[in-house]
Design a protein around this motif. Structure first.
Motif, PDB file in Angstrom:
ATOM      1  N   UNK A 194      -7.883  -3.197   1.884  1.00  0.00           N
ATOM      2  CA  UNK A 194      -7.974  -2.535   0.583  1.00  0.00           C
ATOM      3  C   UNK A 194      -9.275  -1.747   0.459  1.00  0.00           C
ATOM      4  N   UNK A 195     -10.382  -2.319   0.919  1.00  0.00           N
ATOM      5  CA  UNK A 195     -11.664  -1.616   0.844  1.00  0.00           C
ATOM      6  C   UNK A 195     -11.638  -0.333   1.667  1.00  0.00           C
ATOM      7  N   UNK A 196     -10.977  -0.377   2.809  1.00  0.00           N
ATOM      8  CA  UNK A 196     -10.946   0.795   3.681  1.00  0.00           C
ATOM      9  C   UNK A 196     -10.047   1.897   3.138  1.00  0.00           C
ATOM     10  N   UNK A 197      -9.121   1.545   2.231  1.00  0.00           N
ATOM     11  CA  UNK A 197      -8.338   2.601   1.584  1.00  0.00           C
ATOM     12  C   UNK A 197      -9.180   3.353   0.555  1.00  0.00           C
ATOM     13  N   UNK A 198     -10.227   2.684   0.057  1.00  0.00           N
ATOM     14  CA  UNK A 198     -11.096   3.304  -0.955  1.00  0.00           C
ATOM     15  C   UNK A 198     -12.249   4.059  -0.326  1.00  0.00           C
ATOM     16  N   UNK A 240      -4.065 -19.375   7.633  1.00  0.00           N
ATOM     17  CA  UNK A 240      -5.262 -19.757   6.892  1.00  0.00           C
ATOM     18  C   UNK A 240      -5.500 -18.793   5.727  1.00  0.00           C
ATOM     19  N   UNK A 241      -5.604 -19.333   4.513  1.00  0.00           N
ATOM     20  CA  UNK A 241      -5.692 -18.493   3.313  1.00  0.00           C
ATOM     21  C   UNK A 241      -6.958 -17.653   3.299  1.00  0.00           C
ATOM     22  N   UNK A 242      -8.088 -18.230   3.697  1.00  0.00           N
ATOM     23  CA  UNK A 242      -9.338 -17.472   3.711  1.00  0.00           C
ATOM     24  C   UNK A 242      -9.244 -16.290   4.674  1.00  0.00           C
ATOM     25  N   UNK A 243      -8.588 -16.511   5.806  1.00  0.00           N
ATOM     26  CA  UNK A 243      -8.421 -15.437   6.784  1.00  0.00           C
ATOM     27  C   UNK A 243      -7.538 -14.329   6.234  1.00  0.00           C
ATOM     28  N   UNK A 244      -6.380 -14.681   5.662  1.00  0.00           N
ATOM     29  CA  UNK A 244      -5.461 -13.653   5.166  1.00  0.00           C
ATOM     30  C   UNK A 244      -6.064 -12.887   3.993  1.00  0.00           C
ATOM     31  N   UNK A 245      -6.785 -13.589   3.115  1.00  0.00           N
ATOM     32  CA  UNK A 245      -7.424 -12.897   1.997  1.00  0.00           C
ATOM     33  C   UNK A 245      -8.487 -11.923   2.485  1.00  0.00           C
ATOM     34  N   UNK A 246      -9.238 -12.326   3.513  1.00  0.00           N
ATOM     35  CA  UNK A 246     -10.271 -11.441   4.064  1.00  0.00           C
ATOM     36  C   UNK A 246      -9.645 -10.199   4.692  1.00  0.00           C
ATOM     37  N   UNK A 305       0.876  -1.167   0.000  1.00  0.00           N
ATOM     38  CA  UNK A 305       0.000   0.000   0.000  1.00  0.00           C
ATOM     39  C   UNK A 305       0.918   1.223   0.000  1.00  0.00           C
ATOM     40  N   UNK A 306       0.725   2.111  -0.949  1.00  0.00           N
ATOM     41  CA  UNK A 306       1.633   3.257  -0.997  1.00  0.00           C
ATOM     42  C   UNK A 306       0.935   4.528  -1.450  1.00  0.00           C
ATOM     43  N   UNK A 307       1.430   5.621  -0.924  1.00  0.00           N
ATOM     44  CA  UNK A 307       1.099   6.954  -1.400  1.00  0.00           C
ATOM     45  C   UNK A 307       2.448   7.581  -1.724  1.00  0.00           C
ATOM     46  N   UNK A 363      -8.211   3.937   7.304  1.00  0.00           N
ATOM     47  CA  UNK A 363      -7.357   3.327   6.295  1.00  0.00           C
ATOM     48  C   UNK A 363      -5.899   3.350   6.746  1.00  0.00           C
ATOM     49  N   UNK A 364      -5.131   2.324   6.345  1.00  0.00           N
ATOM     50  CA  UNK A 364      -3.712   2.339   6.681  1.00  0.00           C
ATOM     51  C   UNK A 364      -2.977   3.419   5.890  1.00  0.00           C
ATOM     52  N   UNK A 365      -3.628   3.978   4.865  1.00  0.00           N
ATOM     53  CA  UNK A 365      -3.042   5.106   4.141  1.00  0.00           C
ATOM     54  C   UNK A 365      -3.288   6.433   4.850  1.00  0.00           C
ATOM     55  N   UNK A 366      -4.052   6.386   5.950  1.00  0.00           N
ATOM     56  CA  UNK A 366      -4.326   7.590   6.724  1.00  0.00           C
ATOM     57  C   UNK A 366      -3.740   7.531   8.129  1.00  0.00           C
ATOM     58  N   UNK A 367      -3.350   6.341   8.583  1.00  0.00           N
ATOM     59  CA  UNK A 367      -2.802   6.195   9.935  1.00  0.00           C
ATOM     60  C   UNK A 367      -1.568   7.087  10.090  1.00  0.00           C
ATOM     61  N   UNK A 368      -1.424   7.764  11.236  1.00  0.00           N
ATOM     62  CA  UNK A 368      -0.347   8.753  11.389  1.00  0.00           C
ATOM     63  C   UNK A 368       1.035   8.158  11.643  1.00  0.00           C
ATOM     64  N   UNK A 369       1.127   6.870  11.965  1.00  0.00           N
ATOM     65  CA  UNK A 369       2.424   6.261  12.264  1.00  0.00           C
ATOM     66  C   UNK A 369       2.382   4.778  11.923  1.00  0.00           C
TER      67      UNK A 369
END
Length: 243
Positions: free
Chosen positions: A64-68, A52-58, A37-39, A76-82
């Motif tokens: 990703x949805x929260x960045x949008x 578990x693949x289902x867990x990691x994909x979720x 994830x980058x800006x 979003x992790x693109x908004x977290x200050x640190x």
């Protein structure tokens, strides 16, 4: 199974992951386990996942949805200050996904467990790297613990412990990781090629070299052949044992 390594060097961070997943010897697939994830110019954050693949994909899908469409309840992790807040956000998301799946049927938390390795840099702070556990808590890399492994860690660890140097070049770091992965791949069929490699240079705020390494890669073939020959030569050079 999975094998992923993140290393903290004086000139930045380096990440490598395999891509093999399996649900038995007759059900082997290839899935990406490294996500960025980058800006550009402001932050660059890389995640690697194991479990578990289902867990990691979720978890990745939710991030990703929260960045949008971020909101106050799900930033979003693109908004977290640190990077600390990024790690906490990912830990909360991971714990949320595991709890939701575990509550859907019989109580079996371990079935849905996953671990996340996250590293990166946000402008104004140095690069940082964290290992996030299924419970959502986490630890940070330091001078005393400069690299993290997740997944099938035991086979590839000895060479990392012996050869790691914070001042090593990117080329030397890639070579070290390839040896670590080669040792793991040879010892455990649940870890396999192709491998994903990514380099992050301090204060660049964008991903650096990003590469997929296949079985046909000349550098990987030379490393695996050379490492095998070097081990055999070292063994032969040891003093004889008297019985």
């Amino acid at each position: 199974m999975t094998y992923c390594v993140g290393m903290q060097l004086n000139n930045g961070l380096i990440f490598m992951s395999d891509t093999r997943t399996n649900a038995g010897v007759d059900n082997i697939s290839t899935f990406r386990k490294m996500f960025t994830f980058e800006a550009p110019g402001e932050r660059c954050i890389t995640l690697m996942t194991a479990g578990n693949l289902a867990t990691t994909q979720a978890v990745i899908s939710m991030l990703e949805e929260r960045t949008k469409a971020p909101d106050n309840r799900s930033p979003s992790i693109l908004e977290a200050p640190s990077m600390f807040q990024v790690a906490r956000l990912i830990g909360d998301t991971l714990r949320e996904v595991i709890a939701r799946n575990a509550d859907a049927g019989q109580r079996a938390d371990s079935t849905f467990n996953a671990t996340v390795l996250v590293g990166g840099q946000i402008k104004g702070s140095p690069p940082r790297m964290f290992l996030i556990y299924p419970e959502g808590n986490f630890i940070e890399a330091s001078d005393d613990t400069p690299f993290f492994q997740i997944g099938e860690t035991k086979y590839g660890r000895p060479i990392l412990v012996r050869a790691y140097d914070p001042d090593m070049s990117w080329e030397a770091a890639v070579k070290l990781l390839l040896v670590s992965f080669d040792s793991t791949i040879k010892a455990n069929l649940s870890v396999g090629l192709p491998l994903d490699l990514q380099i992050y240079t301090t204060d660049s705020y964008q991903r650096g070299l990003s590469k997929r390494i296949t079985a046909e890669d000349a550098s990987f073939r030379s490393i695996t052949d050379g490492w095998g020959d070097a081990l055999k030569a070292a063994f032969d050079s040891l003093p004889e044992i008297s019985l």
